[in-house]
Every structure is written in structure tokens, then in C-alpha cells.
Design an enzyme around this catalytic site. Structure first.
Site, mmCIF file in Angstrom:
data_model
loop_
_atom_site.group_PDB
_atom_site.id
_atom_site.type_symbol
_atom_site.label_atom_id
_atom_site.label_comp_id
_atom_site.label_asym_id
_atom_site.label_seq_id
_atom_site.Cartn_x
_atom_site.Cartn_y
_atom_site.Cartn_z
ATOM 1 N N THR A 13 9.497 -1.742 0.587
ATOM 2 C CA THR A 13 9.780 -2.874 -0.303
ATOM 3 C C THR A 13 8.697 -3.064 -1.372
ATOM 4 O OG1 THR A 13 8.702 -4.302 1.308
ATOM 5 C CG2 THR A 13 11.116 -4.206 1.391
ATOM 6 N N GLY A 14 7.653 -2.224 -1.337
ATOM 7 C CA GLY A 14 6.569 -2.361 -2.308
ATOM 8 C C GLY A 14 6.874 -1.625 -3.608
ATOM 9 N N THR A 128 -6.643 6.216 -1.588
ATOM 10 C CA THR A 128 -6.868 5.466 -2.835
ATOM 11 C C THR A 128 -8.217 5.755 -3.478
ATOM 12 O OG1 THR A 128 -7.285 3.238 -3.696
ATOM 13 C CG2 THR A 128 -7.617 3.543 -1.353
ATOM 14 N N GLU A 130 -10.018 3.541 -4.548
ATOM 15 C CA GLU A 130 -10.935 2.491 -4.085
ATOM 16 C C GLU A 130 -11.952 3.063 -3.098
ATOM 17 O OE1 GLU A 130 -11.560 -1.102 -4.051
ATOM 18 O OE2 GLU A 130 -10.817 -0.833 -6.073
ATOM 19 N N TYR A 156 -10.639 -3.520 2.107
ATOM 20 C CA TYR A 156 -9.486 -2.638 1.840
ATOM 21 C C TYR A 156 -9.950 -1.187 1.723
ATOM 22 C CZ TYR A 156 -5.956 -0.242 -1.014
ATOM 23 O OH TYR A 156 -5.051 0.671 -1.512
ATOM 24 N N LYS A 160 -8.979 1.891 4.174
ATOM 25 C CA LYS A 160 -8.301 3.083 3.641
ATOM 26 C C LYS A 160 -9.085 4.350 3.968
ATOM 27 C CE LYS A 160 -4.398 2.147 1.494
ATOM 28 N NZ LYS A 160 -3.127 2.805 1.827
ATOM 29 N N ARG A 191 5.497 -3.495 -10.253
ATOM 30 C CA ARG A 191 4.187 -3.901 -9.759
ATOM 31 C C ARG A 191 4.216 -5.360 -9.301
ATOM 32 N NH1 ARG A 191 -0.378 -2.188 -7.245
ATOM 33 N NH2 ARG A 191 -2.052 -1.650 -8.684
HETATM 34 P P1 NAP Z 1 2.536 -2.829 -2.438
HETATM 35 O O1 NAP Z 1 3.475 -3.021 -3.578
HETATM 36 O O2 NAP Z 1 1.548 -3.885 -2.128
HETATM 37 O O3 NAP Z 1 3.425 -2.542 -1.126
HETATM 38 C C1 NAP Z 1 2.865 -2.583 0.161
HETATM 39 C C2 NAP Z 1 3.973 -2.423 1.167
HETATM 40 O O4 NAP Z 1 3.396 -2.462 2.486
HETATM 41 C C3 NAP Z 1 5.034 -3.543 1.131
HETATM 42 O O5 NAP Z 1 6.313 -2.961 1.290
HETATM 43 C C4 NAP Z 1 4.687 -4.374 2.356
HETATM 44 O O6 NAP Z 1 5.795 -5.050 2.932
HETATM 45 C C5 NAP Z 1 4.208 -3.289 3.308
HETATM 46 N N1 NAP Z 1 3.454 -3.830 4.428
HETATM 47 C C6 NAP Z 1 2.446 -4.732 4.396
HETATM 48 N N2 NAP Z 1 2.034 -5.023 5.648
HETATM 49 C C7 NAP Z 1 2.808 -4.285 6.494
HETATM 50 C C8 NAP Z 1 2.881 -4.162 7.884
HETATM 51 N N3 NAP Z 1 2.080 -4.854 8.708
HETATM 52 N N4 NAP Z 1 3.789 -3.314 8.423
HETATM 53 C C9 NAP Z 1 4.632 -2.614 7.613
HETATM 54 N N5 NAP Z 1 4.625 -2.698 6.270
HETATM 55 C C10 NAP Z 1 3.716 -3.522 5.723
HETATM 56 O O7 NAP Z 1 1.707 -1.461 -2.628
HETATM 57 P P2 NAP Z 1 1.989 -0.247 -3.630
HETATM 58 O O8 NAP Z 1 1.324 -0.528 -4.915
HETATM 59 O O9 NAP Z 1 3.411 0.107 -3.578
HETATM 60 O O10 NAP Z 1 1.123 0.900 -2.935
HETATM 61 C C11 NAP Z 1 1.680 1.748 -1.944
HETATM 62 C C12 NAP Z 1 0.549 2.324 -1.100
HETATM 63 O O11 NAP Z 1 -0.325 3.088 -1.943
HETATM 64 C C13 NAP Z 1 -0.318 1.289 -0.423
HETATM 65 O O12 NAP Z 1 -0.740 1.841 0.808
HETATM 66 C C14 NAP Z 1 -1.516 1.148 -1.356
HETATM 67 O O13 NAP Z 1 -2.639 0.700 -0.647
HETATM 68 C C15 NAP Z 1 -1.654 2.568 -1.839
HETATM 69 N N6 NAP Z 1 -2.230 2.744 -3.170
HETATM 70 C C16 NAP Z 1 -1.722 2.044 -4.232
HETATM 71 C C17 NAP Z 1 -2.234 2.264 -5.496
HETATM 72 C C18 NAP Z 1 -1.685 1.521 -6.699
HETATM 73 O O14 NAP Z 1 -2.346 1.507 -7.745
HETATM 74 N N7 NAP Z 1 -0.480 0.949 -6.613
HETATM 75 C C19 NAP Z 1 -3.282 3.181 -5.683
HETATM 76 C C20 NAP Z 1 -3.762 3.887 -4.574
HETATM 77 C C21 NAP Z 1 -3.214 3.675 -3.323
HETATM 78 P P3 NAP Z 1 6.281 -6.521 2.455
HETATM 79 O O15 NAP Z 1 7.189 -6.244 1.312
HETATM 80 O O16 NAP Z 1 6.951 -7.046 3.655
HETATM 81 O O17 NAP Z 1 5.050 -7.260 2.073
HETATM 82 O O1 G4F Z 2 -5.066 -5.067 -10.312
HETATM 83 P P1 G4F Z 2 -6.154 -5.126 -9.321
HETATM 84 O O2 G4F Z 2 -6.045 -6.148 -8.256
HETATM 85 O O3 G4F Z 2 -6.302 -3.659 -8.743
HETATM 86 P P2 G4F Z 2 -7.478 -2.934 -7.918
HETATM 87 O O4 G4F Z 2 -8.398 -3.898 -7.302
HETATM 88 O O5 G4F Z 2 -8.069 -1.910 -8.809
HETATM 89 O O6 G4F Z 2 -6.640 -2.243 -6.735
HETATM 90 C C1 G4F Z 2 -5.416 -1.567 -6.996
HETATM 91 O O7 G4F Z 2 -5.702 -0.200 -7.256
HETATM 92 C C2 G4F Z 2 -6.259 0.526 -6.146
HETATM 93 C C3 G4F Z 2 -6.502 1.973 -6.614
HETATM 94 O O8 G4F Z 2 -7.728 2.067 -7.282
HETATM 95 C C4 G4F Z 2 -5.275 0.460 -5.000
HETATM 96 F F1 G4F Z 2 -5.743 1.204 -3.952
HETATM 97 C C5 G4F Z 2 -5.039 -0.974 -4.594
HETATM 98 O O9 G4F Z 2 -4.073 -1.014 -3.551
HETATM 99 C C6 G4F Z 2 -4.512 -1.753 -5.790
HETATM 100 O O10 G4F Z 2 -3.224 -1.255 -6.091
HETATM 101 O O11 G4F Z 2 -7.552 -5.368 -10.083
HETATM 102 C C7 G4F Z 2 -7.979 -4.515 -11.130
HETATM 103 C C8 G4F Z 2 -9.239 -5.101 -11.759
HETATM 104 C C9 G4F Z 2 -10.306 -5.471 -10.752
HETATM 105 O O12 G4F Z 2 -11.556 -5.131 -11.256
HETATM 106 C C10 G4F Z 2 -10.216 -6.998 -10.648
HETATM 107 O O13 G4F Z 2 -11.405 -7.649 -10.274
HETATM 108 O O14 G4F Z 2 -8.878 -6.321 -12.417
HETATM 109 C C11 G4F Z 2 -9.828 -7.316 -12.077
HETATM 110 N N1 G4F Z 2 -9.207 -8.635 -12.235
HETATM 111 C C12 G4F Z 2 -9.603 -9.587 -13.143
HETATM 112 N N2 G4F Z 2 -8.851 -10.685 -13.008
HETATM 113 C C13 G4F Z 2 -8.172 -9.143 -11.524
HETATM 114 C C14 G4F Z 2 -7.961 -10.428 -12.017
HETATM 115 N N3 G4F Z 2 -7.417 -8.608 -10.543
HETATM 116 C C15 G4F Z 2 -6.406 -9.367 -10.037
HETATM 117 N N4 G4F Z 2 -5.621 -8.838 -9.064
HETATM 118 N N5 G4F Z 2 -6.176 -10.648 -10.475
HETATM 119 C C16 G4F Z 2 -6.917 -11.238 -11.466
HETATM 120 O O15 G4F Z 2 -6.697 -12.377 -11.831
#
Ligand code: NAP
Ligand code: G4F
Length: 331
Positions: A13-14, A128, A130, A156, A160, A191
Site C-alpha cells: 500500500t506504500g 537505503t 540512509e 531508521y 535498515k 509519495r
Molecule cells: P512507504 O510509502 O512509507 O510504504 C511503507 C509500507 O510499509 C506501507 O505499505 C506500510 O503499510 C507498510 N508497513 C508499515 N509497517 C508495517 C508492518 N508492521 N507490517 C507490514 N507492513 C508494514 O515507503 P516507500 O517509499 O514505498 O518505500 C518502500 C521501501 O523502500 C521501504 O522499506 C523504505 O524504507 C525503502 N526505501 C524507500 C526510499 C524512498 O525514497 N522512497 C529509499 C530507500 C529505501 P500501511 O500502508 O499500512 O502503513
Molecule cells: O523527505 P524526507 O523525510 O526524506 P529522507 O529523510 O531523506 O528519507 C527518505 O529517503 C530515504 C533514502 O535516502 C529513505 F530510506 C526513507 O525511507 C525516506 O523515503 O526528508 C528529506 C530532507 C531531510 O533532510 C529533512 O530533514 O528534507 C528535510 N525536511 C525539511 N523539512 C523535511 C521537512 N522532511 C520532512 N519529511 N518534512 C519536513 O517538513
């Protein structure tokens, strides 16, 4: 395209779960998705968009439910996308983050192994950028790659890193086909609005319609390597089609600050000076920040033939346009 392959996606669902569902359906997979909670508010919308996908109730913290999911789906490929994925949230909920984002990976691997699927089922772990931490001493000039040091800066990132290493350990210990994608930030119209890019594009859309006056943010100087999620899920799939399991960085090789993103997003609605529309709120500051992330995806490009189609400007334009459409229709 016809295939008899079966895939199980956690985190369906993400953001990435939506893009990957579409990709796997297009490729003819039989797709199963793990969905958590007694009543998940996202379930209806997901089922409406992807009626072909069979949803299985389960939680990454509940091994019994994962064993059951494995028996029902009997997958050739598992994509483990489920996680507590918000860095700021992880500081406030570190134990939950460890349980879901860290131990959840172990629970999935054990569900594959103990149901006798170690040889059959390929496993993708959503690692990630991160994990690198963005500290200056740890930043190679040309960007992080698969050889770079890890120094996570949040609960986080630490969780990870456990998931990354336990995944590699199962590859080495049991010969399982386990691949980790070390993905840099990827965004798009799916997103979550709690992440900074979507928070900005949603606000810009509302501001352009006079429905919102300003947006509250944290630090504006951090830099991220932002790509488009649709391009990145293709890379996940390619990792599991490769002839051997391995780890791959996916990134654009370009880094922009939050300020750059603001300028580009407000530029889409003809606003050159975005500062009057932005206020700082300490609630969005983090106890430790990742200053800069920049990735080097040469290995994925060379070995897998991975390519990106959307660049930074294209990403921002796409997100603003989508959110303006939503705002106009009252969404
Ligand atoms: P997201 O939109 O936050 O989706 C996270 C998903 O995990 C949601 O479907 C959520 O379900 C599910 N979830 C949370 N807790 C759970 C649990 N206890 N059991 C089963 N499912 C659970 O994340 P995303 O951006 O699609 O990212 C996908 C994956 O890639 C994540 O592991 C994230 O950490 C990793 N990642 C993301 C990025 C990025 O930039 N997007 C970069 C590097 C790595 P609900 O809908 O019920 O909340
Ligand atoms: O959008 P963010 O929350 O993403 P962040 O922390 O980079 O993490 C995302 O990318 C990771 C991969 O590098 C994933 F693993 C992780 O699951 C996630 O998808 O924040 C981006 C930047 C940060 O520096 C944060 O401090 O934006 C800055 N920021 C400034 N104001 C904010 C805000 N971030 C959020 N979420 N909300 C704010 O109001």
C-alpha cells in the site's frame, strides 16, 4: 506479457508498492500483497486500483502471519518493501522501527527458509542510502556506491542496516537468492504527504489555488539525490531477474537541496520568490541530520542495464502538475 511467476510484495500500500504492483501486473505476474491491520484505511483504494492483486492480512512483526502469507502466495519472488520508512518518525518511535524495519526482514527470511522455499524463492530487500549517513568524511566525491562505508544517523538507518546485513547473511549462510537495492530518495505522485517533496508539491498546488497560505518545514539546506519511483521499481525487478544475487545502488548522481526543490516547485506556478510562503517549524527538525546524499549507480547501469527516464526538473513538474489536478478536483 505472459509469465507463470508469482510475487509477494510487502508494503504493497506504500509508494513503491503501488508502482511495483503496476509493473508486475503489466509483466503478467500473479501478485499477492501483504496488508497490515484489522482495518487498513488504504485497503479499499488499493483494491479499487489493483483488483488483480490478492491481499493477504499480515504484519512484519508477526512471524505466524508471514508463514501463512508464504503458504498462500507460494512466491517465486518476494519484494520486502514494508517498513516504518519515515526518518523523523523513527526518532520518536525507535523500538517500533527496529521491530518492523529491522527484525521484520529476519521474520520474512525465516518465513521463506522454514517453509522450505530457500532454493525456489528470490528475495529483494529495500535497503537505503540512509545507511551511509551523509557525513563529510564518508562522502566520496563521485557519490556513494556499493563499497562505501555505512554510518547511519537515525533509528531508521540503523534498523535498515540490520536488515541489510541479515539479508546478506542469509545469502551467504543458506545460499538464498537475496538481493539488496540500496536506493537513494525516490519520489512521485504516489509519495506520502509526510515526506518533504510531496509536502511541498501539495502545498504549492493549494497555494496556487488560494487554498493555503504557507508551508511549515524543518531544515532547508540538506541535499538529497532525488529520482522518480517508477524508474526505481524497474531496478528492483531487474535485480531479481539477474543471474546471481548481489547489492546495487540506484541513484541519479545529482544532489539538490530542499531549497532547490522549493525553487523548482514554486517555479512551476510562476512564483520566483518562494520565501514568503515557507516558515520553519522546529517540530520538523531531526536530532541528527543527514547533510548530503549523492549516489553512484554505475554498477546497476553496467550490470543490469538500469536506466532512468525522469530527471529532477521532470520529477518536480510531474508532482506539481499531479497535485494541482488533485487540488482542483478537491482531493
Ligand atoms: P512507504 O510509502 O512509507 O510504504 C511503507 C509500507 O510499509 C506501507 O505499505 C506500510 O503499510 C507498510 N508497513 C508499515 N509497517 C508495517 C508492518 N508492521 N507490517 C507490514 N507492513 C508494514 O515507503 P516507500 O517509499 O514505498 O518505500 C518502500 C521501501 O523502500 C521501504 O522499506 C523504505 O524504507 C525503502 N526505501 C524507500 C526510499 C524512498 O525514497 N522512497 C529509499 C530507500 C529505501 P500501511 O500502508 O499500512 O502503513
Ligand atoms: O523527505 P524526507 O523525510 O526524506 P529522507 O529523510 O531523506 O528519507 C527518505 O529517503 C530515504 C533514502 O535516502 C529513505 F530510506 C526513507 O525511507 C525516506 O523515503 O526528508 C528529506 C530532507 C531531510 O533532510 C529533512 O530533514 O528534507 C528535510 N525536511 C525539511 N523539512 C523535511 C521537512 N522532511 C520532512 N519529511 N518534512 C519536513 O517538513
Amino acid at each position: 506479457m505472459a509469465t507463470d511467476k508469482r510475487a509477494l510484495v510487502t508494503g504493497v500500500t506504500g509508494q513503491d508498492g503501488g508502482h511495483l504492483s503496476a509493473l508486475l501486473i503489466e509483466k503478467g505476474y500473479t501478485v499477492f500483497g501483504l496488508i497490515r491491520g484489522q482495518h487498513n484505511p488504504k485497503k479499499l483504494a488499493y483494491q479499487h486500483e489493483f483488483p488483480q492483486v490478492t491481499l493477504i492480512e499480515g504484519d512484519l512483526t508477526d512471524p505466524t502471519s508471514l508463514f501463512r502469507a508464504m503458504e498462500i502466495a507460494d512466491p517465486d519472488e518476494v519484494y520486502n518493501l514494508g517498513a516504518v520508512s519515515h526518518v523523523g518518525f523513527s526518532f520518536k518511535n525507535p523500538t517500533l522501527t527496529l521491530d518492523v524495519t529491522g527484525k521484520g526482514v529476519l521474520n520474512m527470511l525465516e518465513a521463506i527458509r522454514l517453509t522450505g522455499r530457500s532454493e525456489r524463492t528470490r528475495f529483494y530487500q529495500a535497503s537505503t542510502s540512509e545507511m551511509f549517513g551523509g557525513l563529510d568524511y564518508n562522502r566520496p566525491g563521485r557519490g556513494y556506491n556499493e563499497e562505501s562505508l555505512f554510518h547511519p544517523r537515525s533509528p531508521y538507518g540503523v534498523a535498515k542496516l540490520y536488515g541489510h546485513w541479515i539479508a546478506k547473511n542469509y545469502r551467504e549462510s543458506y545460499g538464498m537468492f537475496v538481493s539488496c537495492g540500496i536506493l537513494f530518495n525516490h519520489e512521485g505522485e504516489r509519495r506520502g504527504t509526510e515526506f518533504v517533496t510531496r509536502k511541498i508539491t501539495q502545498a504549492v498546488a493549494r497555494i496556487s489555488l488560494g487554498e493555503q497560505d504557507y508551508v511549515e518545514l524543518g531544515d532547508l539546506w540538506p541535499k538529497r539525490d532525488w529520482g522518480y519511483a517508477g524508474d526505481y521499481v524497474r531496478g528492483m525487478w531487474q535485480m531479481l531477474q539477474h543471474d546471481q544475487p548481489d547489492d546495487f545502488v540506484l541513484a541519479t548522481g545529482k544532489s539538490h537541496s530542499v531549497e532547490d526543490f522549493l525553487a523548482a516547485a514554486f517555479g512551476e506556478i510562476g512564483v520566483a520568490d518562494w520565501r514568503p510562503y515557507v516558515r520553519q517549524n522546529p517540530e520538523f527538525l531531526r536530532p541528527a541530520e543527514v547533510d548530503i546524499l549523492l549516489g553512484d549507480a554505475s554498477k546497476a547501469e553496467g550490470v543490469l542495464g538500469w536506466r532512468r527516464e525522469v530527471d529532477f526538473d521532470g520529477l518536480v513538474a510531474r508532482m506539481v502538475s499531479h497535485d494541482r489536478g488533485l487540488a482542483r478536483s478537491g482531493g
